[in-house]
Enzyme design. Sequence first.
Site, mmCIF file in Angstrom:
data_model
loop_
_atom_site.group_PDB
_atom_site.id
_atom_site.type_symbol
_atom_site.label_atom_id
_atom_site.label_comp_id
_atom_site.label_asym_id
_atom_site.label_seq_id
_atom_site.Cartn_x
_atom_site.Cartn_y
_atom_site.Cartn_z
ATOM 1 N N GLY A 59 17.593 20.259 -4.951
ATOM 2 C CA GLY A 59 17.792 21.701 -5.048
ATOM 3 C C GLY A 59 19.190 22.036 -5.521
ATOM 4 O O GLY A 59 19.857 21.226 -6.171
ATOM 5 N N CYS A 60 19.636 23.235 -5.203
ATOM 6 C CA CYS A 60 20.960 23.699 -5.627
ATOM 7 C C CYS A 60 22.039 22.706 -5.212
ATOM 8 O O CYS A 60 22.149 22.349 -4.037
ATOM 9 C CB CYS A 60 21.249 25.073 -5.018
ATOM 10 S SG CYS A 60 22.899 25.704 -5.395
#
Length: 222
Positions: A59-60
């Site tokens: 993810g981020c």
Amino acid sequence: MVLRSEILVNKNVMPTAEQALPGRETPMSLPEFHYVFEGTPLLGPFFEGAIDFAIFGLGCFWGAERRFWQREGVVSTVVGYAGGFTPHPTYEEVCSGLTGHTEVVLVVFDKDKVSYRELLAMFWELHNPTQGMRQGNDVGTQYRSAIYCTSPEQLEQAEASRDAFQAELSKAGFGEITTEIDQAPTVYFAEAYHQQYLAKNPQGYCGIGGTGVCLPPSLQGN
């Protein structure tokens, strides 16, 4: 074939090499030293310890990087882009969905202080690896789950840990793991602005969050 214009609208679709943006030959400018580990060169050389490298996409990369630099035995972290086609992409290009890259953290660690298996346990437990081209509210190919391995031993351990974690996820009612596991491709480092972002901006966005499922203790050690 999915058109480029469709990828711009539906960022869950991987582009082909022909559709990907051309990128550039020049890498991003990076700071010389790690913002958190003061005095430590961001990219080495690292003179002490049994140094190894791990590459994770969960993810981020802002929140993911912070969790790894907080782990004892990790000596440096760098965020970047990998698994796609476009050389030396900008963040905006990655966000377009037309590079094929996912956001990753390059973790530099001392094997005498933390093992690759322990880092794998962190990886699985810090995010939801069943979500395909998204992670929570962050949607797009750049947020897909990935482990890029720097040796055959890492590949073997990553696949074994995936199978063990899948068994635990299934018991808890989760679906199939979608994590991409492969030999390490080129990692293109992200802009200086993104490096150790949450150390510079403590109130910044962090979308990282796990499933609450854990690997069996027997698979979390050395």
